[in-house]
Each structure stands twice: as structure tokens, then as C-alpha cells.
Design a protein around this motif. Structure first.
Motif, PDB file in Angstrom:
ATOM      1  N   GLU A  23       0.834  -1.212   0.000  1.00 41.41           N
ATOM      2  CA  GLU A  23       0.000   0.000   0.000  1.00 41.41           C
ATOM      3  C   GLU A  23       0.869   1.263   0.000  1.00 41.41           C
ATOM      4  OE1 GLU A  23      -3.704   1.751   2.612  1.00 41.41           O
ATOM      5  OE2 GLU A  23      -3.352  -0.412   2.672  1.00 41.41           O
ATOM      6  N   LYS A  27       0.841   4.322  -2.686  1.00 38.01           N
ATOM      7  CA  LYS A  27       0.546   5.686  -2.225  1.00 38.01           C
ATOM      8  C   LYS A  27       1.586   6.652  -2.761  1.00 38.01           C
ATOM      9  CE  LYS A  27      -1.303   7.750   1.949  1.00 38.01           C
ATOM     10  NZ  LYS A  27      -1.648   7.517   3.350  1.00 38.01           N
ATOM     11  N   GLY A  57      -6.946   3.395   2.960  1.00 41.80           N
ATOM     12  CA  GLY A  57      -6.029   4.552   3.086  1.00 41.80           C
ATOM     13  C   GLY A  57      -5.750   5.255   1.777  1.00 41.80           C
TER      14      GLY A  57
END
Length: 953
Positions: A23, A27, A57
């Protein structure tokens, strides 16, 4: 909800080679990367969400750093992302971030670029959250007035789906779209708007159609198709509207679009059974077949015509269109021509048979000199058979047909000539008034016959039916002409000796030219090569057959000569003439016997033929009344019996066919009055639009098996044992060329199984279409995995494989459970079919693969065993019931079937009941299977072996 309205989710094929990214790295790419890396990162996010990852997120990162970008690729990917991303909190409330997304889409709906506007409107059709759509309504309405048709048509679609799902957001949608439709000029926008009105407010759609019903022909084909659908639905729901709109359907039959014409014709047939409507629809179908170049389309439309014919009331109308149907014969494709001729033959009546025969005769003559197309011979055969059938059904036509067809006895294509010969034999026996004509014509073409098989048949006909002195004399003259100089042996030896010297003299002059590559003279080899060709050119046909060693024709000739000699003796009173004729016949037989015993023919005469010719010589020398009866009466009676049995069989099959088509109504059947039926009870006709949609989606409603207890459970295969850590079973669903395996996987352990993967492999002509994706199974959880397999031919296929998985938290290697094999049943691909005896024999000779299966069964009755084999192999018995009836301790039958891939399978069952072993002894014998491919022959043999024994119920 109909099949058309089911929700369709986005499916993306994912290669599972690489490890999923973290992740944090995603990002980072989404925040700081350039457009290319952002695009790649967004693709990875979409794939991970589709695989079940949540990634909460990243939502805000995408809104901040990706949503403002104007790149078209990113815009398209974002549409997919917003479709699949969870938009609500676990308690069902809309996420606060979605307000920002909503604002971004409001801006996109006002974007100057029409592609962005249109694709955003398409995306809004997939949204199921009313709170997200509410703020966008003014912008969506505004898009209806955009200058570009792409935006307008997608705006109509968006309004339609929003109105259908959340009517309170746009309650005036039908009115709005009706006003839009009245002023719209673009065909695709009009089509979408009209489609919406049909489903949302049918009355408004009808009002609009009423205002422009005269201009329907000027509309685009896509709008015309929707109008046909509306009229169909309205007239079925409310029959009183039929008169108002049926004229419109008639007009649409003249449409320039083939699709519209086809749908309009189909609708017209279901709405009205009036002869004018059926005639208009049938003419429309015929027009489509002639004008459409695609053979598949031709065959589909021909099937619709055949369906029309099945209805007894429509048959009379179609009979008037036989000549139009025959125009389809201009198509070169053999399958189309075959179906057309069959249809024409089914529709022929005494009113149109004459015209039909004229057209078919022209077609036959056309094929006479055409040899460039490979199917010409087969087409000619089809025409001959059709004319044969016409003549048998309408004897008045035989006199017209026979002279044309008899020209084909001298044809080089033996199959067509054999069909003509069979027809002539039947005609000469049935129609006494035509015998003179047939004999005269036969004598004309006799010398030109090229095939020995046809020659034998022609000899038999002449020998059997020449009844006058002149005709008998003509037959003898033709035989002498065809045999050449006699005695044959002496004349051939003289020819050999006599031709050699002149030949040598001729080649003395140009001998210098005959030099081989090595420089030597080739005088002798030139002579030996040129002489036989010269001889063959001059050699009469019958003499040629005999010198080639074909003495079966000689036996046939002997019988013919005996018949005509015996008849000549009965007709002519003068003893001298009688003796002269009989002596001539005996001389011919004797010279043939002499030739057979000499070394001149390529093959010596067989003992059977010697016996036959000797018998004929003996009969002629003694001339006993008993032999006279046998030769001149019994033979013809045998033919008469055979033809009457054949005719009886044909009548029986026609009767069965007509019984099938006759709709019987029971005395206590309810009568339904259309005017008294409630709207929701209109089930008298099937909704053909719904049916065609289901067919396109592969969801055709199949009729259930005859046994009400038969269910899907019969096709469930257990793949693992009950004590394995993972239990699996598969339901095998066969749908023509596809096999879908629905595998149930159950985790029987208390551990979480990660990356649980079904690994499959295939044997035979099967191909795995896609690799099933891995799953995570909770303790004692279960899941269904689907796998698709394509089938390319009819042979035994085996699917095998295993299930591999990791145990959560364990450090050991991957675990593996081996699955049982799944055997694909070839019976799903084999269908019973019919062919003529001649075709069966031809295929039997041509097919190179044979599989001989020994009968090993517990069935004690011959007929029961045959029926059991037919049932278990899906084959059709070609041997007529009459031939199988009675009981004599043994039985032989021919079976035939075709696979859906067009492969032929033949079988010959030869079985007997060993009487000496007592009444309870099982059937013994062999079944020989022949097929073009090895796989088909072996698979059928395996199937028979598996199902030979009857299981006790």
C-alpha cells in the motif's frame, strides 16, 4: 427482472504472475509519480480491490492527487475505480469523501470535451447510491441539450436507469424524454429515447408512434427495430390494438435493413395467421435468403420458412410460393440447396408440380457441363432424387422427366447415374404406359454408358422389359456392337499380331526423335506405350470391361440374353429364326467363357461367373417351361415385391410425419378467448424478443428430461474423499461446444487455507479456457469455483488435476490434494441422424478407422439388445423395422449418428442367439464401428463396452 435488466459488473482479467505491491509504494506512486506511473498504480489498485483487498487509506490520496488530472486514460480508469470501490461505511452510510467525488463528476458533466461528458454519463448508469446522484441531476438534464449526439444519447440512458432505480430523483423523466424525442434528429438518440419510453411509459411511446407512423420507413434501422418490438409487445398485451399497428409492420417489411425485415416478418407471423400476412412474411424471408450473401444467414432464414410450413394452415399459402423458393437454388452452397429442394418437395402439389419439374430440368441441364465446382456432382444427385420423388408422387410428370434424366446414364459421375438407374427401374415397373418410351431411350444411350455398374443395371432393365420382336432384336444388336468382333479371343490375338507390323512401319521414319536421356534409341518402348492407348480408344465398352477382368457383367449379360432368347422363341413362330437367335446368344456366352479362361484379361473369370454362364447355356439348350417361368416371371415379381415394400415404408413414414403435425384437441380442453384473458395471462404465444435475447446469452430454456426425477445430481462427480482436508465435487454442465465445471470446495480443517487453487489439466481434444483464481477459505468454510473448457471434437476427454493450498501460519510447503479424473460423456455431442443406404455404404468404404467390439452382455433377447445399444449410444437404426421383425436366431442392423461437430459415425451390429446354450443364454456377436477420426471410433467403442450390460433397476 428480465435477463436484459440484470446488473452487469465490471470483470477484468488479472495475470497472477507477480507479487501484489504494498500500500505504501502505491501511495507514493499516486502522490509523486508522473502521469504514466499514476496510471500503472491506479491499474494495480483496481486489480487489488477486485481481488478482495480493501485499501481504505488510498481513497483520499486518489481524490487529492489523481482526480483533478485531465488525462483521458486516467479518467477512464477512475470510472472503473469508483464503480468497484466501497462507497459506504460498514453501517451503510455514504462516506464523507464521496461528496468530493460527486463534485468532481458534476464538473466532468459540464466539461467541454464530449468524450468525458459521455463516458461520465455511462458511468452514472452503474451507480446505485441515490445520495450521490441527487446533486448531479441538473447537470444530467442539461446534457440532453448538448450539441454532440454521443453526449445526448448517453444522457438518455442515464436518465432511464436513474428513473428506473430512483424514480423520486426525476419523476418527470417520461415527459422530458418525450419532448426530447419529438425534437431530436439523430437516429441513435431517438432509438435510446424511444426505448426508454417503451419501458417507462408505454402509452407515451404509442402516442409518439401514432404521430409518426407514416414516416416509419424513413427512420434509421436501429429505431425501426425498437418500433417492431413495441408493436409486438402492445399487440400481445392488448389484441384490440392489432388493427392500428399491423399496417406499420407491413410497411417495415419493405425496410432497407435486413435485420428489420427479418424481425418484422417474425412479428407479423406471430400477430396474424391470415393468409396475406403469412404470404408477405414468407416472401420477405425468401427475399432475404436471395439477397443475403452469408450462408449461415440463409440457413437460419430457411429454417424459419420450414417452421412456417410445419403449421397446417400455412402450408397452403407457401405452396403458391414454391417457384419463389426455387430462386434460392442460385446459391452455390450445397447445404442451402439441399434444404431448399427438400422444402420445395414438401410443398409440391398437383397445381405447381409442372412448373417445379420445368425448373428442376433446367437446373439439371445447367449442371451438365459445369465441372469447376466440387459440389456440382452432389447437387446433380440431389436434383435427380428430387425429380424421382416428384415422378413417383405425380405419375403424369414421369414422361417429361425420364428423357432428360436418362441422358445421365452416360454420366462419368457414377453416383448420379446410379440414382437415375434406380429411378428408371422403378418407373418402368410402375408405369406400363411409359415402358416403350423408356426402352427406346435406354437403347439410344446404351452404347455411351461408361460405368460397369450402370451397364449391368441397364442390361437387366433391357432384358426384363423388351417385349416386342423389334426391341429384342435391337438389344441383341446393341450387345453385339458393345462386344465388338467375335470370337473375342481369336480377334484379339489377330489384332495383336496384325497391328504390330503397321505400327513398326509407322515408327521407322521418326525413329531418330525417340532417344532416351542416356542416348539410346527407344523404338520398342514407344511402340509398347502407344499401342494400348490406341486399342483402348477403339475398344467397345463391354469388350473393355471383360478385358479388364470384370466378368460379373458377363454373368449379368448371360441372364439378359437368356431372358430375351426365351421371349423371342415365344414370340416368333419360325423354327429357323428361333434357332438362329438362340444360337447367337449361346455363341456370345461361349466366346465370353473362352475369353475368361484365356490369358488375355487382366484378371481371370471367377468360378461363380463360370457357373452362372454355364447355367444360362444349359437353360437355352433345353428351353424347359419351368426355367422360362423363373427367368421371365419370378425376377419381375421380386422387383415388384421390393418396390411395394419400399412404397409402403414411405407411406408409413409420411403418415407418422403428418400425425406429428396434426394438432389434436382433446374434448375437455379449455378454450381461451383472447378478449376475456387478463393481461398477465397472455401466455398463448412465447415472447420471441425475450427468447432471442436468452438464446444470444446462451440461456436457452431446454426442455427437461422425460424422467421427472432426473436432476443435476446425476451429473455430480466426487473429486476427493470425505476424509481429505479439502473435499471437492464437480457438477459438469455441457452446453454445445463449452463445458462448465462448477466445483464445490469445502475446507474440512480448523485452519484458514490461503491461496487455495484449483489446478486443472485436460487430455483429448479439450482446452482449458481460463485458470481459476486462488481463494482464501476460513475454517470449515466452502466456496464454488467455475472453470470453462472448450471442446473441439467428439472423443473421450478427461479432465484431471489437484487442489493446492497453504495453511495460514504454517511454515511448511504447499499442500496438495489429488482429484479424481472427470470423464466427459461423448453422448452429449452425438445425435441420431439418417442417411440413405448408398451413402452409408460409401462412407463405410471411405472411413479408415474401424473399432470391433465383442458383444459381452447379460441381455437374452436380440431386439432388446439392439434397443439398449441405440439408447446408450444415441445412434439411429437405418435398417427398417420390417427387416428386423420376426425371429430367426440372428440379427444384423446398420446404425448411424452425427456429432454436433459434423463428424459421422457408422456401426454395424451382427448378433445371434446361441440356441444350443438354452433359452437363458445371452446374446453374442460383434459390433463394428467406423468413423473418419480415430478418436470418434475409439470413444464410441468405449461407450458401448461400458454400457453393454443392462443394470437391474
Amino acid at each position: 427482472m428480465t435477463a436484459a435488466e440484470n446488473v452487469c459488473y465490471t470483470l477484468i482479467n488479472v495475470p497472477m504472475d507477480s507479487e501484489p505491491p504494498s500500500e505504501i509504494s502505491l501511495k507514493n506512486d499516486l502522490e509523486k509519480g508522473d502521469v504514466k506511473s499514476k496510471t500503472e498504480a491506479l491499474k494495480k489498485v483496481i486489480i487489488m480491490i477486485l481481488n478482495g483487498e480493501k485499501l481504505p487509506g488510498l481513497l483520499m490520496t486518489i481524490i487529492r492527487f489523481v482526480l483533478p488530472l485531465q488525462d483521458h486514460t486516467i479518467k477512464k480508469l477512475l470510472l472503473v475505480f469508483w464503480e468497484i470501490v466501497p462507497k459506504t461505511t460498514p453501517d451503510g452510510r455514504l462516506l464523507h469523501e464521496m461528496i468530493l467525488v460527486c463534485d468532481a463528476y458534476r464538473k466532468d458533466l459540464q466539461h467541454p470535451n464530449e468524450f468525458i461528458r459521455g463516458s461520465t454519463l455511462r458511468f452514472l448508469c452503474k451507480l446505485k447510491e441515490a445520495e450521490l446522484l441527487e446533486p448531479l441531476m441538473p447537470a444530467i438534464r442539461a446534457c440532453l441539450e448538448h450539441r454532440h449526439s454521443y453526449v445526448r444519447r448517453n444522457a438518455v440512458l442515464a436518465i432511464y436507469t436513474i428513473y428506473r432505480n430512483f424514480e423520486h430523483l426525476i419523476p418527470d423523466a417520461p415527459e422530458l424524454i418525450h419532448d426530447f424525442l419529438v425534437n431530436e434528429k439523430d437516429a441513435s438518440c431517438k432509438r435510446n429515447a424511444f426505448m426508454m419510453l417503451i419501458h417507462a411509459d408505454q402509452d407515451r411511446a404509442l402516442d409518439y408512434l401514432s404521430t409518426c407512423i407514416d414516416q416509419v420507413q424513413t427512420f434509421g434501422d436501429i429505431l425501426q427495430l425498437v418500433i417492431v418490438e413495441l408493436i409486438y409487445k402492445v399487440c400481445h398485451a392488448n389484441p384490440s390494438e392489432r388493427a392500428r399497428f399491423i399496417r406499420c409492420i407491413y410497411n417495415l417489411l419493405q425496410s432497407s435493413s435486413p435485420a428489420v425485415k427479418y424481425e418484422a416478418a417474425g412479428t407479423l407471423v406471430t400477430l396474424s395467421s391470415a393468409p396475406t400476412a403469412i404470404k408477405a412474411a414468407a416472401q420477405c424471408y425468401i427475399d432475404l435468403i436471395i439477397k443475403e450473401s452469408d450462408n449461415n444467414v440463409k440457413l437460419i432464414v430457411l429454417d424459419r420458412l420450414i417452421e412456417l410450413k410445419e403449421h397446417p394452415a400455412h402450408e397452403r399459402v407457401l405452396q403458391d410460393l414454391v417457384m419463389d423458393i426455387l430462386r434460392v437454388l442460385s446459391t452455390p452452397d450445397l447445404e442451402v440447396r439441399k434444404k431448399t429442394l427438400q422444402l420445395a418437395l414438401d410443398l409440391v402439389s398437383s397445381r405447381n408440380v409442372e412448373e417445379l419439374v420445368i425448373v428442376l430440368k433446367k437446373e439439371v441441364i445447367k449442371t451438365n457441363n459445369v465441372s469447376e465446382h466440387e459440389d456440382t456432382d452432389k447437387y446433380r444427385q440431389l436434383l435427380v432424387r428430387t425429380l424421382h420423388s416428384c415422378s413417383v408422387r405425380f405419375p403424369d410428370m414421369a414422361a417429361n422427366v425420364i428423357p432428360v434424366l436418362m441422358e445421365f446414364l452416360s454420366d462419368s459421375n457414377e453416383a448420379a447415374a446410379a440414382d437415375v438407374l434406380e429411378f428408371v427401374r422403378e418407373a418402368i415397373q410402375r408405369f406400363d404406359n411409359l415402358r416403350m418410351l423408356i426402352v427406346e431411350k435406354m437403347l439410344e444411350v446404351f452404347h455411351a454408358i461408361k460405368s460397369v455398374k450402370i451397364y449391368r443395371g441397364a442390361l437387366w432393365i433391357l432384358g426384363e422389359y423388351c417385349s416386342t420382336k423389334e426391341d429384342i432384336q435391337s438389344v441383341m444388336t446393341e450387345v453385339r456392337r458393345s462386344l465388338g468382333e467375335i470370337p473375342i479371343v481369336e480377334s484379339e490375338i489377330k489384332k495383336e499380331a496384325g497391328e504390330l507390323k503397321p505400327e513398326e512401319e509407322i515408327t521407322v521414319g521418326p525413329v531418330q526423335k525417340l532417344v532416351t536421356e542416356m542416348g539410346t534409341y527407344a523404338t520398342q518402348s514407344a511402340l509398347s506405350s502407344s499401342r494400348p492407348t490406341k486399342k483402348e480408344e477403339e475398344r467397345p465398352p463391354l469388350r473393355g470391361f471383360l478385358l479388364d477382368g470384370d466378368f460379373f457383367v458377363a454373368a449379368s449379360l448371360a441372364t439378359t440374353l437368356t431372358k430375351i432368347a426365351l421371349r423371342y422363341v415365344a414370340l416368333v413362330q419360325e423354327k429357323k429364326k428361333q434357332n438362329s437367335f438362340v444360337a447367337e446368344a449361346m455363341l456370345l456366352m461361349a466366346t465370353i467363357l473362352h475369353l475368361g479362361k484365356s490369358s488375355l484379361p487382366k484378371k481371370p473369370i471367377t468360378d461363380d461367373d463360370v457357373d452362372r454362364i454355364s447355367l444360362c447355356l444349359k437353360v437355352l439348350s433345353e428351353c424347359s417351361p419351368l426355367m422360362n417361368d423363373i427367368f421371365n416371371k419370378e425376377c419381375r415379381q421380386s422387383l415388384s415385391h421390393m418396390l411395394s415394400a419400399k412404397l409402403e415404408e414411405e407411406k408409413l413414414s409420411q403418415k407418422k410425419e403428418s400425425e406429428k403435425r396434426n394438432v389434436t384437441v382433446q374434448p375437455d380442453d379449455p378454450i381461451s378467448f383472447m378478449q376475456l384473458t387478463a393481461k398477465n395471462e397472455m401466455n398463448c404465444k412465447e415472447d420471441q424478443f425475450q427468447l432471442s435475447l436468452l438464446a444470444a446469452m446462451g440461456n436457452t430454456q431446454r426442455k427437461e428430461a422425460a424422467d421427472p426425477l432426473a436432476s443435476k445430481l446425476n451429473k455430480v462427480t466426487q473429486l476427493t474423499g470425505f476424509s481429505d482436508p479439502v473435499y471437492a465435487e464437480a457438477y459438469v454442465h455441457v452446453n454445445q461446444y463449452d463445458i462448465v465445471l462448477d466445483v464445490l470446495v469445502v475446507n474440512q480443517t480448523s485452519d484458514t487455507l490461503q491461496n487455495c487453487t484449483l489446478e486443472l489439466a485436460t487430455l483429448g481434444d479439450l482446452k482449458l479456457v481460463e485458470k481459476p483464481s486462488p481463494l482464501t477459505l476460513a475454517p470449515h468454510d466452502f466456496a464454488n469455483i467455475k472453470a470453462n473448457v472448450k471442446v473441439a471434437s467428439t472423443e473421450n476427454g478427461i479432465i484431471f488435476g489437484n487442489i493446492v493450498y497453504d495453511v495460514s501460519g504454517a511454515a511448511s510447503d504447499r499442500n496438495c490434494v489429488v482429484l479424481s479424473d472427470i470423464h466427459i460423456d461423448i453422448m452429449d455431442y452425438i445425435q441420431p441422424a439418417t442417411c440413405t443406404d448408398a451413402e452409408f455404404r460409401q462412407m463405410w468404404a471411405e472411413f479408415e478407422w474401424e473399432n470391433k467390439v465383442t458383444v459381452n452382455t447379460n441381455i437374452i433377447d436380440l431386439n432388446d439388445y439392439l434397443q439398449h445399444i441405440l439408447k446408450s449410444t444415441n445412434m439411429k437404426c437405418l435398417t427398417p423395422e420390417k427387416a428386423l421383425s420376426g425371429y430367426c436366431g440372428f440379427m444384423a442392423a446398420n446404425l448411424y449418428a452425427r456429432s454436433i461437430f459434423g463428424e459421422d459415425a457408422l456401426a454395424n451390429v451382427s448378433i445371434e442367439k446361441p440356441i444350443h446354450q438354452g433359452p437363458e443364454a445371452p446374446v453374442t456377436g460383434h459390433i463394428r464401428i467406423r468413423a473418419k477420426s480415430q478418436g470418434m471410433a475409439l470413444s464410441l467403442g468405449d461407450k458401448i463396452n461400458l454400457s453393454q450390460k443392462k443394470t437391474s433397476v
